[in-house]
Design a protein around this motif. Structure first.
Motif, PDB file in Angstrom:
ATOM      1  N   PRO A 218       0.200   7.821   8.366  1.00 22.64           N
ATOM      2  CA  PRO A 218       0.511   7.717   6.936  1.00 22.64           C
ATOM      3  C   PRO A 218      -0.072   6.453   6.320  1.00 22.64           C
ATOM      4  CG  PRO A 218       2.408   7.076   8.229  1.00 22.64           C
ATOM      5  CD  PRO A 218       1.372   7.566   9.213  1.00 22.64           C
ATOM      6  N   GLY A 219      -0.107   6.422   4.992  1.00 15.64           N
ATOM      7  CA  GLY A 219      -0.599   5.238   4.306  1.00 15.64           C
ATOM      8  C   GLY A 219      -1.917   5.501   3.599  1.00 15.64           C
TER       9      GLY A 219
ATOM     10  N   ALA B  45       8.871   3.581  11.115  1.00  8.79           N
ATOM     11  CA  ALA B  45       7.684   2.790  10.779  1.00  8.79           C
ATOM     12  C   ALA B  45       6.604   2.995  11.832  1.00  8.79           C
ATOM     13  CB  ALA B  45       8.046   1.311  10.669  1.00  8.79           C
ATOM     14  N   GLY B  46       6.673   4.139  12.517  1.00 10.34           N
ATOM     15  CA  GLY B  46       5.712   4.391  13.592  1.00 10.34           C
ATOM     16  C   GLY B  46       6.076   3.585  14.820  1.00 10.34           C
TER      17      GLY B  46
ATOM     18  N   HIS C 218       3.266  15.448  15.876  1.00 10.42           N
ATOM     19  CA  HIS C 218       4.451  16.183  15.436  1.00 10.42           C
ATOM     20  C   HIS C 218       5.459  16.292  16.574  1.00 10.42           C
ATOM     21  CE1 HIS C 218       6.234  20.169  13.685  1.00 10.42           C
ATOM     22  NE2 HIS C 218       7.046  19.136  13.541  1.00 10.42           N
ATOM     23  N   GLY C 219       4.973  16.625  17.755  1.00 13.16           N
ATOM     24  CA  GLY C 219       5.860  16.761  18.899  1.00 13.16           C
ATOM     25  C   GLY C 219       6.546  15.464  19.278  1.00 13.16           C
ATOM     26  N   LYS C 220       5.938  14.341  18.922  1.00  9.66           N
ATOM     27  CA  LYS C 220       6.508  13.030  19.240  1.00  9.66           C
ATOM     28  C   LYS C 220       7.299  12.440  18.081  1.00  9.66           C
ATOM     29  CE  LYS C 220       2.955  11.660  22.572  1.00  9.66           C
ATOM     30  NZ  LYS C 220       1.947  10.640  22.947  1.00  9.66           N
ATOM     31  N   GLY C 221       7.479  13.227  17.015  1.00 10.31           N
ATOM     32  CA  GLY C 221       8.200  12.699  15.861  1.00 10.31           C
ATOM     33  C   GLY C 221       7.403  11.687  15.081  1.00 10.31           C
ATOM     34  N   MET C 222       6.088  11.680  15.244  1.00 12.28           N
ATOM     35  CA  MET C 222       5.219  10.719  14.570  1.00 12.28           C
ATOM     36  C   MET C 222       4.429  11.364  13.435  1.00 12.28           C
ATOM     37  SD  MET C 222       5.440   7.599  15.572  1.00 12.28           S
ATOM     38  CE  MET C 222       6.190   6.635  16.871  1.00 12.28           C
ATOM     39  N   LEU C 223       4.967  12.459  12.914  1.00 11.20           N
ATOM     40  CA  LEU C 223       4.373  13.105  11.754  1.00 11.20           C
ATOM     41  C   LEU C 223       5.523  13.435  10.804  1.00 11.20           C
ATOM     42  CD1 LEU C 223       1.512  14.169  10.880  1.00 11.20           C
ATOM     43  CD2 LEU C 223       2.313  16.427  11.568  1.00 11.20           C
TER      44      LEU C 223
ATOM     45  N   GLY D 247       0.852  -1.184   0.000  1.00 10.29           N
ATOM     46  CA  GLY D 247       0.000   0.000   0.000  1.00 10.29           C
ATOM     47  C   GLY D 247       0.886   1.232   0.000  1.00 10.29           C
ATOM     48  N   GLY D 248       0.839   1.983   1.100  1.00  4.14           N
ATOM     49  CA  GLY D 248       1.667   3.177   1.216  1.00  4.14           C
ATOM     50  C   GLY D 248       3.094   2.889   1.629  1.00  4.14           C
TER      51      GLY D 248
END
Length: 327
Positions: free
Chosen positions: A95-96, A218-219, A202-207, A22-23
């Motif tokens: 994402p994805g 990979a999250g 975003h603050g957690k680096g997950m964006l 997929g993504g």
């Protein structure tokens, strides 16, 4: 969809392995690669909307969205949130593609996508027929479905139909969201939650933000483990803590869910930890990152080291979340 059938026929005539991509946001590929056909499913098209408030007919209680599997997931969440409809706004920033959402039963900040899915349309690779699976038939559980467990590699998701309650209101069940909106009162809209979740991620680096360090991963690499409730006392004894100091949630009869990040931190795997070219993000404990030149062997060595230590201390086997491709 005709091209899907053509691709499946192609690999079967040549006895080739097939991997459906997929993504690619939840994927870990081995250094040996994959000796077969990688089929990227990005079927796009218009969203079909049924129900909702209309002046020319009785007021409806729900609305359905028929969404092509190749649509960007976050774009769909934004569309729903902008319409003032709640149900998936906490899943912003993931994402994805839409087609990947039911496979893993994605979830975040107190929501799981399975609660909004009505059915999934897919190609059955056993019969080469296009089928419709109800939410019940999908066998949803925490980060699980038949698509990644009992019927792995049997279905290719074509589209997903979501049913959302038009009378539902945003729920702030997750501590980060409660803190974010502290003092704001109860008049929150889905779009408020959408933007808040993206800011928190975003603050957690997950964006994914171009140019920022530690945001490409990979999250969450490990799933939050679901274990027997009796293990709470063992963990408390190991760490010399009272049971009420251990974060956990009920997960069924005599079962609890523990935060994997908390377990990692208790055994020394904190933000910024490094093992060669692999490491843990400086912004999120569960994000394993490539520090520049890491191979699969480097990432897997870090994974294995973490899993061994958590098991040694707590007798809990952490489960990898990203899909692994190749031997």
């Amino acid at each position: 969809m005709e091209e899907l059938l053509e691709a499946v026929t192609f690999v079967r005539e040549r006895s080739l392995p097939l991997f459906v991509l997929g993504g690619g946001s939840n994927l870990l590929v081995t250094d040996r690669g994959f000796d077969g056909l990688v089929l990227r499913v990005k079927i796009e098209g218009a969203i079909n909307i049924n129900g909702g408030y209309r002046d020319d007919r009785p007021r409806q209680t729900s609305i359905t969205y028929d969404v092509p599997g190749g649509m960007d997931w976050d774009a769909f969440v934004l569309k729903v949130a902008e319409a003032g409809i709640t149900g998936i706004e906490c899943l912003a920033g993931i994402p994805g593609f839409v087609g990947g959402a039911p496979i893993q039963n994605i979830g975040a900040y107190g929501q799981e996508v399975s609660t909004s899915i009505l059915w999934v349309n897919a190609l059955d690779l056993e019969t080469l027929k296009f089928v419709t699976l109800t939410a019940e038939q999908c066998g949803f559980a925490y980060r699980r479905s038949i698509f990644n467990t009992t019927h792995r590699n049997r279905y290719i998701v074509i589209s997903v139909t979501f049913r959302l309650d038009l009378h539902a209101t945003p729920s702030l069940r997750y501590a980060d969201l409660q803190n974010y909106f502290a003092g704001r009162g109860s008049a929150l809209k889905p779009i408020d939650i959408y933007h808040a979740v993206r800011e928190i991620r975003h603050g957690k680096g997950m964006l994914i933000v171009e140019g920022e360090s530690d945001c490409r991963s990979a999250g969450s690499f490990f799933k939050n483990p679901i274990v027997p409730e009796r293990l709470l006392l063992d963990i408390a004894t190991t760490l010399d803590l009272s049971v009420d100091k251990i974060p956990h949630w009920t997960a069924g009869e005599d079962l609890i869910k523990l935060p994997a990040a908390w377990l990692l931190e208790r055994v020394g795997f904190t933000k910024g930890f490094q093992l060669g070219e692999a490491g843990i993000s400086s912004r999120h404990t569960l994000a394993l990152i490539n520090r520049g030149h890491a191979t699969f062997a480097d990432i897997s060595a870090l994974r294995d080291t973490i899993q061994r230590e958590v098991y040694r201390r707590f007798k809990i086997q952490l489960e990898q979340e990203p899909v692994q491709l190749g031997a």
